[in-house]
Scaffold this active site. Structure first.
Site, PDB file in Angstrom:
ATOM      1  N   ASP A 106      34.651  23.720-121.714  1.00 28.39           N
ATOM      2  CA  ASP A 106      35.597  23.153-120.751  1.00 28.39           C
ATOM      3  C   ASP A 106      35.419  23.868-119.421  1.00 28.39           C
ATOM      4  O   ASP A 106      35.452  25.096-119.359  1.00 28.39           O
ATOM      5  CB  ASP A 106      37.010  23.358-121.291  1.00 28.39           C
ATOM      6  N   ASP A 144      35.365  16.975-117.537  1.00 31.06           N
ATOM      7  CA  ASP A 144      35.075  18.419-117.529  1.00 31.06           C
ATOM      8  C   ASP A 144      35.100  19.033-118.931  1.00 31.06           C
ATOM      9  O   ASP A 144      35.289  20.216-119.089  1.00 31.06           O
ATOM     10  CB  ASP A 144      36.069  19.148-116.617  1.00 31.06           C
ATOM     11  N   GLU A 145      34.957  18.197-119.955  1.00 30.97           N
ATOM     12  CA  GLU A 145      35.086  18.699-121.317  1.00 30.97           C
ATOM     13  C   GLU A 145      33.964  18.161-122.181  1.00 30.97           C
ATOM     14  O   GLU A 145      33.639  16.978-122.114  1.00 30.97           O
ATOM     15  CB  GLU A 145      36.402  18.174-121.894  1.00 30.97           C
TER      16      GLU A 145
END
Lengths: 404, 372
Positions: free
Chosen positions: A9, A103-104
């Site tokens: 993350d 973003d993961e």
């Protein structure tokens, strides 16, 4: 064989990107999100979090809590670009990668420990990303997605954690139940009322009790609390629907404006369908009134991707649904029930000129951008449009400038 | 009131008309047959309010009377009974029915015959005769292209166009169209009406195997088809049929001739690999080769086949719903078929390779729009 699942993350992703672009923002409280009256915080720096700010909070409230915070509007295309940089690095290094949001990431590293150990491999991967993109990133490594995700949460900011095999329950036990993915505000409240604060308590509870209180979800949460999660890492997720919605700065009953907006939304989504060679069979319209009551209505139609069917269908639905004399806060449109295919030409309704016009318009959009040619009624509605093809397998992008 | 009738004869006749009765009806009495006994004959009626059928059976009876008998119980009983005379007795006040066979007795409750809907009669109707063979063929060729879209009622039936120079039968669902014309059967008076799909399905199933003349009468609201002892009455679709002649393209420069069974089997195979909702298949025609291809991205399925053909025209890429083509090729009968094409967004026209005298058949199918 036990699996090794890595969850990565990017820390305060939007803020980190802004800091890369402007180093003056380092070590300062930053509030990133919509700046209008109804803007919400999309991302905030750790310095700002000290003041009690969290993402999803109305921007106004955040500014009151943290008056010295620097407010940035954000630019989605920058974030997409940096997200892609990270994705490319990861794709090169891991066998199976799932991008679960901008973003993961989840990666399945099972079987890779034969060579140099998964943890070392993941650590090196993390350093590579930090070195090549300059973005801080955290990871958690364990036997499944849930535990890894919780571990990443514990590792943050800018750090890493490995949960040893067999230690999953012990690791989860002292944490707050809120940390379990899936436990939202409502479920957390109910759990608190039951006197359940730590995951340890959930682990000790019988499965049936959780099922009685929360139904099917309770069962899943109980399993997650016990570190049980068999969901696989999915490298490419097919989109099941495409949608768009818009919150107004000021609630409105200007029907002309609303209908123009819906026309414009339908036109844009229909183009997205055609670009992805998709057809839809279900149109849903959503209205949120000023009192926050939200209504949706949907209609089944024969499979199509044509403007002249989808636009009237959307407008019709809107007219049927909008039966309250209240100001409207939000309207949204969704096409679901998607299949691969092209538009079946109608013998009686489709003139050759119209078909040629559609093809020409789509060609212009392919070449010069999707907003390069629009119906006159939708001109000036700049926030419609999604920059990327929704069917490329990436998760939907959360607009940085979204409003509540 | 009593009558005696043979089981097999009764069953045969009832099965001819039982298709009218739908399983979930608004009125309970629509689940019944109406028996009307007169002069040693029973007239049996069945209806769903839109379509009605009747037939006649010989019976032994001295009295006259009417009774509504639940269809399902009666049919189920008859199906299991061996051939024998069956005695029906019913009370005209309580509508109780008693059936006696050689081995036992069956009791069931009938319903008041006065509650049975009135069957329309041939008032101010015009009459024409059509051979059952022609009618059967016309229905067979057109029925599959009828639309199910209730929003466009005109297309939910087959258009009958009767003219002094021939009869034309047309069906369409806006994606495909069939036009079947007979010049060897003519009507005195020009007329046109739309017969609903269900009525034609029933008619096709009950037409006699040997060629007989079918009396077709029609007025502004109903059509009547009579043959042997059977009659079918249906309400006509009250809508204006779209101007189908205007949408049949005439200037088709590209002519493809291909073996029907080869093409059909290719399509059947290739479409297995297409998307199961759209059945989209692409035809690439160049020189003397026809390439049929499909893909289903969701399952990574893909297929193509090459076929020899005779082609006169420009190279062309055009996509169709393969199911439409398969239906059409299945209905056509000739060894070879011709496909006329003009552009990727215009209709393709299928015609049989050679035609019999007095018969003209044209099938039209709309492509799907490929984006490039």
């Amino acid at each position: 064989m036990k699996q090794s699942i890595l969850h990565m993350d990017l820390d305060t992703f939007y803020v980190s990107v802004e800091r890369l672009l402007d180093s003056r923002l380092e070590k300062k409280p930053i509030l990133l999100g919509g700046t209008s009256d109804r803007g919400v915080v999309a991302s905030c720096s750790y310095e700002a979090r000290k003041f009690g700010v969290h993402s999803g909070m109305p921007m106004r409230q955040a500014q009151q809590l943290c008056p010295e915070g620097i407010v940035i509007r954000g630019n989605t295309s920058n974030y997409t670009k940096y997200s892609k940089l990270v994705t490319d690095i990861l794709k090169e290094h891991v066998p199976i990668l799932e991008k679960s949001s901008i973003d993961e990431f989840y990666a399945d590293l099972s079987g890779m420990d034969k060579f140099f150990g998964c943890y070392q491999y993941a650590s090196e991967l993390r350093s590579t990303i930090i070195k090549e993109t300059g973005l801080p990133i955290s990871f958690g490594l364990s036997i499944n997605k849930t535990v890894s995700k919780v571990a990443t949460g514990e590792a943050k900011p800018n750090n890493q954690i490995k949960i040893d095999l067999g230690q999953e329950k012990l690791f989860l036990a002292p944490l707050s139940v809120k940390k379990i993915p899936m436990v939202g505000d409502k479920m957390f409240q109910t759990l608190c009322n039951m006197g359940v604060k730590q995951i340890r308590t959930v682990q000790a509870m019988p499965l049936e009790m959780m099922e009685d209180v929360f139904g099917k979800n309770g069962k899943t949460v109980w399993k997650k609390a016990n570190g049980i999660d068999h969901s696989p890492v999915i490298p490419f997720s097919e989109r099941k629907s495409i949608s768009t919605e818009r919150t107004f700065d000021k609630d409105t009953i200007d029907i002309q404006k609303l209908e123009a907006l819906i026309t414009s939304m339908a036109e844009n989504l229909a183009f997205q369908l055609r670009r992805g060679t998709k057809l839809t069979a279900c149109v849903t319209i959503k209205i949120r009134y000023s009192n926050f009551n939200t209504y949706t209505k949907q209609v089944k139609i024969p499979y199509t991707s044509a403007d002249h069917i989808l636009i009237p269908a959307a407008l019709n639905l809107f007219r049927q649904l909008n039966d309250k004399r209240l100001l409207i806060r939000l309207v949204g449109l969704r096409f679901s029930n998607l299949v691969h295919g092209n538009y079946q030409i109608n013998l009686f309704d489709d003139a050759q000129e119209q078909l040629a016009l559609y093809q020409a318009m789509d060609k212009i959009r392919e070449r010069h951008g999707e907003r390069s040619i629009v119906r006159a009624i939708g001109m000036g509605r700049s926030s419609i449009g999604r920059f990327t093809n929704p069917f490329n397998g990436d998760p939907p992008i959360v607009l940085a400038k979204r409003r509540q | 009131m009593r009558f005696v009738v043979s089981t097999t004869q009764l069953l045969k006749k009832l099965q001819l008309i039982s298709g009218v009765i739908s399983s979930n009806t608004v009125l309970p009495i629509l689940e019944d047959f109406l028996f009307d006994i007169q002069d040693g004959k029973i007239k049996v009626f069945a209806t769903d309010l839109e379509t009605s059928m009747s037939t006649e059976i010989d019976a032994e009876s001295k009295e006259t009377g009417r009774i509504a008998i639940p269809a399902k119980i009666l049919l189920d009983t008859l199906k299991t009974l061996p051939e024998q005379p069956l005695t029906f007795a019913f009370d005209e006040k309580t509508f109780g029915i008693e059936i006696s066979s050689s081995t036992g007795k069956y009791k069931l409750a009938g319903e008041n015959p006065e509650d049975f809907p009135k069957i329309p009669t041939t008032e101010d109707a015009t009459e024409v005769e059509i051979p059952s063979e022609v009618l059967g063929r016309a229905i067979g060729q057109t029925l599959f292209a009828v639309s199910n879209d209730e929003l466009r009622p005109a297309m939910t039936g087959v258009l009958f166009q009767l003219q002094p120079d021939g009869m034309t039968f047309v069906s369409t669902d806006a994606s495909k169209l069939v036009k079947y014309k007979r010049t060897d059967v003519v009507a005195q008076e020009a007329a046109s009406f739309i017969v609903p799909k269900k009525a034609l399905q029933l008619l096709k199933g009950s037409l006699p195997t040997e060629n007989t003349q079918v009396q077709v009468s029609y007025n502004s609201s109903n059509a009547f088809f009579s043959f042997a002892e059977t009659q079918l009455i249906c309400r006509l679709v009250d809508a204006k049929y779209p101007d189908y002649n205007a949408v049949i393209p005439v200037d088709n420069d590209n002519l493809l001739t291909v073996g029907r069974m080869d093409f059909l089997n290719t399509l059947k195979r290739v479409s297995i690999f297409s998307n199961k909702t759209t059945y989209q298949c692409v035809l690439n025609i160049a020189g003397t080769e026809l390439k049929v291809s499909s893909q289903d991205l969701d399952f990574s399925n893909e297929a193509f086949e090459r076929l020899n053909c005779t082609y006169d025209g420009d190279d062309l890429e055009i996509a169709f719903n393969a199911r439409f083509l398969i239906e059409m090729l299945g209905v056509l009968e000739t060894e070879e078929i011709k496909i006329e094409l003009s552009s990727p967004t215009r209709a393709g026209i299928l015609v049989p390779g050679d035609t019999e005298d007095g018969e003209q058949l044209l099938m039209l199918v709309m492509p799907v729009m490929l984006n490039h």
